[in-house]
Structure formats: C-alpha cells, structure tokens
Design an enzyme around this catalytic site. Structure first.
Site, PDB file in Angstrom:
ATOM      1  N   THR A   2       0.820  -1.218   0.000  1.00  0.00           N
ATOM      2  CA  THR A   2       0.000   0.000   0.000  1.00  0.00           C
ATOM      3  C   THR A   2       0.847   1.258   0.000  1.00  0.00           C
ATOM      4  O   THR A   2       0.414   2.299  -0.508  1.00  0.00           O
ATOM      5  CB  THR A   2      -0.933  -0.024   1.226  1.00  0.00           C
ATOM      6  OG1 THR A   2      -1.846  -1.075   1.066  1.00  0.00           O
ATOM      7  CG2 THR A   2      -1.714   1.262   1.374  1.00  0.00           C
ATOM      8  N   TYR A  39      -8.259   0.565  -4.083  1.00  0.00           N
ATOM      9  CA  TYR A  39      -6.975   1.013  -4.597  1.00  0.00           C
ATOM     10  C   TYR A  39      -6.195  -0.202  -5.049  1.00  0.00           C
ATOM     11  O   TYR A  39      -6.516  -1.343  -4.724  1.00  0.00           O
ATOM     12  CB  TYR A  39      -6.177   1.788  -3.541  1.00  0.00           C
ATOM     13  CG  TYR A  39      -5.696   0.942  -2.396  1.00  0.00           C
ATOM     14  CD1 TYR A  39      -6.527   0.653  -1.333  1.00  0.00           C
ATOM     15  CD2 TYR A  39      -4.406   0.409  -2.400  1.00  0.00           C
ATOM     16  CE1 TYR A  39      -6.094  -0.143  -0.293  1.00  0.00           C
ATOM     17  CE2 TYR A  39      -3.973  -0.383  -1.368  1.00  0.00           C
ATOM     18  CZ  TYR A  39      -4.815  -0.653  -0.314  1.00  0.00           C
ATOM     19  OH  TYR A  39      -4.388  -1.448   0.709  1.00  0.00           O
ATOM     20  N   ASP A  73       0.227  -6.489   5.209  1.00  0.00           N
ATOM     21  CA  ASP A  73      -0.503  -7.725   5.532  1.00  0.00           C
ATOM     22  C   ASP A  73       0.411  -8.831   6.049  1.00  0.00           C
ATOM     23  O   ASP A  73       0.073  -9.544   7.002  1.00  0.00           O
ATOM     24  CB  ASP A  73      -1.244  -8.250   4.287  1.00  0.00           C
ATOM     25  CG  ASP A  73      -2.456  -7.417   3.921  1.00  0.00           C
ATOM     26  OD1 ASP A  73      -2.779  -6.467   4.662  1.00  0.00           O
ATOM     27  OD2 ASP A  73      -3.073  -7.721   2.886  1.00  0.00           O
ATOM     28  N   LYS A  84       0.332  -7.375  13.000  1.00  0.00           N
ATOM     29  CA  LYS A  84      -0.711  -6.486  12.464  1.00  0.00           C
ATOM     30  C   LYS A  84      -2.014  -6.843  13.174  1.00  0.00           C
ATOM     31  O   LYS A  84      -2.441  -8.003  13.161  1.00  0.00           O
ATOM     32  CB  LYS A  84      -0.847  -6.673  10.949  1.00  0.00           C
ATOM     33  CG  LYS A  84      -1.846  -5.715  10.321  1.00  0.00           C
ATOM     34  CD  LYS A  84      -1.885  -5.785   8.793  1.00  0.00           C
ATOM     35  CE  LYS A  84      -2.830  -4.711   8.249  1.00  0.00           C
ATOM     36  NZ  LYS A  84      -2.886  -4.698   6.778  1.00  0.00           N
ATOM     37  N   GLU A  91      -2.684 -28.061  29.478  1.00  0.00           N
ATOM     38  CA  GLU A  91      -3.908 -28.869  29.310  1.00  0.00           C
ATOM     39  C   GLU A  91      -3.717 -29.980  28.281  1.00  0.00           C
ATOM     40  O   GLU A  91      -4.553 -30.861  28.157  1.00  0.00           O
ATOM     41  CB  GLU A  91      -5.069 -27.973  28.890  1.00  0.00           C
ATOM     42  CG  GLU A  91      -5.579 -27.066  30.002  1.00  0.00           C
ATOM     43  CD  GLU A  91      -6.843 -26.343  29.587  1.00  0.00           C
ATOM     44  OE1 GLU A  91      -7.912 -26.964  29.577  1.00  0.00           O
ATOM     45  OE2 GLU A  91      -6.752 -25.142  29.270  1.00  0.00           O
TER      46      GLU A  91
HETATM   47  N1  GLU Z   1      -2.892  -5.986   1.032  1.00  0.00           N
HETATM   48  C1  GLU Z   1      -1.929  -4.951   0.863  1.00  0.00           C
HETATM   49  C2  GLU Z   1      -0.506  -5.371   1.208  1.00  0.00           C
HETATM   50  O1  GLU Z   1      -0.248  -6.015   2.203  1.00  0.00           O
HETATM   51  C3  GLU Z   1      -2.365  -3.792   1.605  1.00  0.00           C
HETATM   52  C4  GLU Z   1      -1.921  -3.698   3.005  1.00  0.00           C
HETATM   53  C5  GLU Z   1      -0.900  -2.645   3.191  1.00  0.00           C
HETATM   54  O2  GLU Z   1       0.124  -2.592   2.521  1.00  0.00           O
HETATM   55  O3  GLU Z   1      -1.165  -1.858   4.082  1.00  0.00           O
HETATM   56  O4  GLU Z   1       0.358  -5.061   0.445  1.00  0.00           O
END
Ligand code: GLU
Length: 335
Positions: free
Chosen positions: A20, A32, A99, A171, A292
């Site tokens: 992103t 996007y 991600d 994350k 457990e």
């Molecule tokens: N799914 C994208 C990625 O991991 C968007 C998440 C991001 O970069 O914030 O590249």
C-alpha cells in the site's frame, strides 16, 4: 539521538516489494491498487530524505504482500545480505505491504547475517489517500536504517512513529494506521520525524548470531497452519498431512488447545513423521508445554510467544536443519 546530517551522508539501500505504501486509488476514495508506484516515485515524493542519507534503490517485486511467498523471501534475503556485505552500505530499508510484513520481517531476522540495520516499512493508506502515512514512515525508516545506534537489534519494522522488533510485532487491525502492536516484550523504540529513541535491545537470538542463513531458504519444506474452533473435526489436519506437509502449526483455542478429534489427528500426524507445533489464535500470551495438553505423550511442540504465522516461518527454517522434535522445540525457546 538526533539524525544530524554529516558532510558524508550514510548510504542506505532501499529494496522495494510493493504494498500500500506504493498504492494508488483507482476511483473516488474507495478501492486502490497496491504496488502501483515504483520506488523511484516514492522516494522522489519525500525530498527531505536527501538530508538523511544517500539512497540506492532496487525494485525486488511489485506486489501486495498477500502475494508474498518463499521465492520473493529468498530473493529479498539474498539481495539484503549482498547489500549489507558492502562496506559502504549503512543499512537496508525494505518497502513492503503490511498484511504479511511481520512474517517477512521475522524470516529476515532469522536468515540475514549482519549487525547492520534492516528496516521494513509500509503504509496503511495508499500514496494518493488523504493524510497518507507512507511518506513519514519512509522518512523514519531511512533515519533508523542510517543510524549506527540501530545496529545489532535484529530486523525492525517502522510504522506510525514506532519502531518494532520483527519478532514481536503483529498487524492487529485491518485499516487503522496504528495497526502494528508488540504485545509481549514491547517496542524497540520511537522515531519522531527522524529522531530515534531506542529502548532495550532484543534478548532472543537473531541475524548475525542466527544459525540459519539465506542458502537454506532455497528448499523450504511445506508447513501448513490450521485454525482451531469449537467443534473442530480432524479432516483438515488429515488433509494437510496427506497433501505432503512436513510440519503443521495449529492456531489453537486459548492456550493452544485443541479438542479430542483434532488432538487425535495431530498425534497421528506425529506418528507419520510430521512435526506439529501448538500456537494460539488469541493474539497474545505464551503457549507452554504440558498444561492442558500432554505434549510429552503426544509428541507435540509449543510455539511459546510466536503467533501461528511466525511459528510457521521458524518451523520451515528449523526443518531445513533437523527433524528431531527436541532440537526443534529448543529453537522455539531460542529465537
Ligand atoms: N494488502 C496490501 C498489502 O499487504 C495492503 C496492506 C498494506 O500494505 O497496508 O500489500
């Protein structure tokens, strides 16, 4: 620790993978495309970088990090190792989607043999969004990678004015800029507009002291993650074994627990020579041995604090060196 510009600026190699931080909106404010901009465009958008470091850029991939895989990890680790071996390079910055940044970061933390800083950076808002977080994150990441005090701390992740250890960070939110949290051992530090405030160094083995190296990433064995839930059956565990997995990580309920059918399937997997590691789906806490679940009797391992996706990374690398469950368990107590 101010990053005062010196007559000879440090040189930082930027390895770009997409995400992103390089994303562009396609229409209106919704939707996007990740990885739309090249690294040269991103760097040009932050002219203040020129006062921090001389940058050398290299585009490794142009993907959203949901498409990150072992082949790109191998290329990235190889190029990072080569850059760090150059005497003129102070550190490496990796631009990456958020991600799977924690997995890539932990992988590099285990295979890159160098004291020099390696800093992963991304953004939660695309570059064309209002109040995009990428430019400041990139500026801060370069400041950290260029700073001698960041050496010897393992692979770091910079986002939202925070510095995280790759081993600790996760994350935790789908969209918020404060998505990254280090719930167990805390932050590596803060970075305010390029000014570093570093906290205690990590205690677990990493980078220069790791027994793993880039070469081993060539043939990573298949390790699958299985998510536990109320009423889980054994069918997905059996399917993973039948499809050739050499290791399984279970995201167990609570303290890494599994119900009786799933535990029976795990015990059968162990009898087939598959290594089974219990982690937790809770997002926090330590999974200990023999609470457990009778790990000793069933032949299971525990991930301690590692979340399932990081436990998978360590198990893949561990399996390149040994199939001995006791040695592999020790790795989870070490890294
Ligand atoms: N799914 C994208 C990625 O991991 C968007 C998440 C991001 O970069 O914030 O590249």
């Amino acid at each position: 620790m101010p990053s005062t510009p010196t007559p000879t600026l440090p040189c930082v190699r930027v390895l770009a993978t997409g995400g992103t931080i390089a994303g562009a909106q396609t229409s209106g404010s919704r939707g996007y495309q990740a990885a739309a901009f090249s690294i040269d465009t991103l760097v040009a958008a932050v002219p203040q970088l020129a006062a921090l470091a001389r940058l050398e850029v290299e585009q490794i991939a142009a993907i959203g990090s949901q498409d990150m895989d072992e082949a790109v990890w191998l290329k990235l680790a190889t190029r990072a190792q080569a850059a760090l071996a150059e005497p003129g390079i102070a550190g490496v910055v990796v631009t990456h989607g958020t991600d799977t940044m924690e997995e890539t970061g932990y992988f590099l933390n285990l295979v890159v043999r160098s004291e020099k800083p390696v800093v992963l950076v991304g953004a939660m808002r695309p570059a064309t969004e209002i109040s995009a977080d990428g430019p400041m994150n990139l500026y801060n990441a370069v400041a950290v990678a260029a700073h001698p005090a960041a050496r010897g701390r393992g692979v770091l992740i910079v986002a939202n004015d925070e510095i995280h250890f790759a081993r600790e960070v996760a994350k935790t939110n789908t969209t918020q800029v404060g998505t990254f949290k280090s719930t167990h051992r805390g932050l590596a530090g803060l970075v305010n507009a390029g000014r570093l405030h570093l906290y205690a160094p990590p205690v677990r083995r990493h980078t220069a002291a790791s027994e793993f190296s880039v070469g081993e990433a060539n043939a990573l064995p298949r390790v699958s993650i299985l998510y536990a839930y109320a009423g889980m059956g054994r069918e997905l565990i059996d399917a993973a074994v039948q499809s050739g997995a050499r290791g399984l990580v279970v995201a167990g309920v609570g303290d890494g627990n599994l119900n009786a059918p799933a535990l029976a399937a795990c015990a059968d997997a162990v009898r087939h020579g598959v290594i089974v590691v219990r982690s937790s789906r809770t997002g926090g806490g330590v999974v200990e041995r023999n609470i457990e679940v009778d790990d000793d009797r069933l032949g299971l391992l525990v991930a301690e604090e590692l979340n399932p996706q990081k436990a998978r990374v360590l198990l893949m690398l561990g399996l390149t060196r040994t199939a001995d469950p006791r040695v592999l368990q020790e790795m989870f107590f070490t890294y």
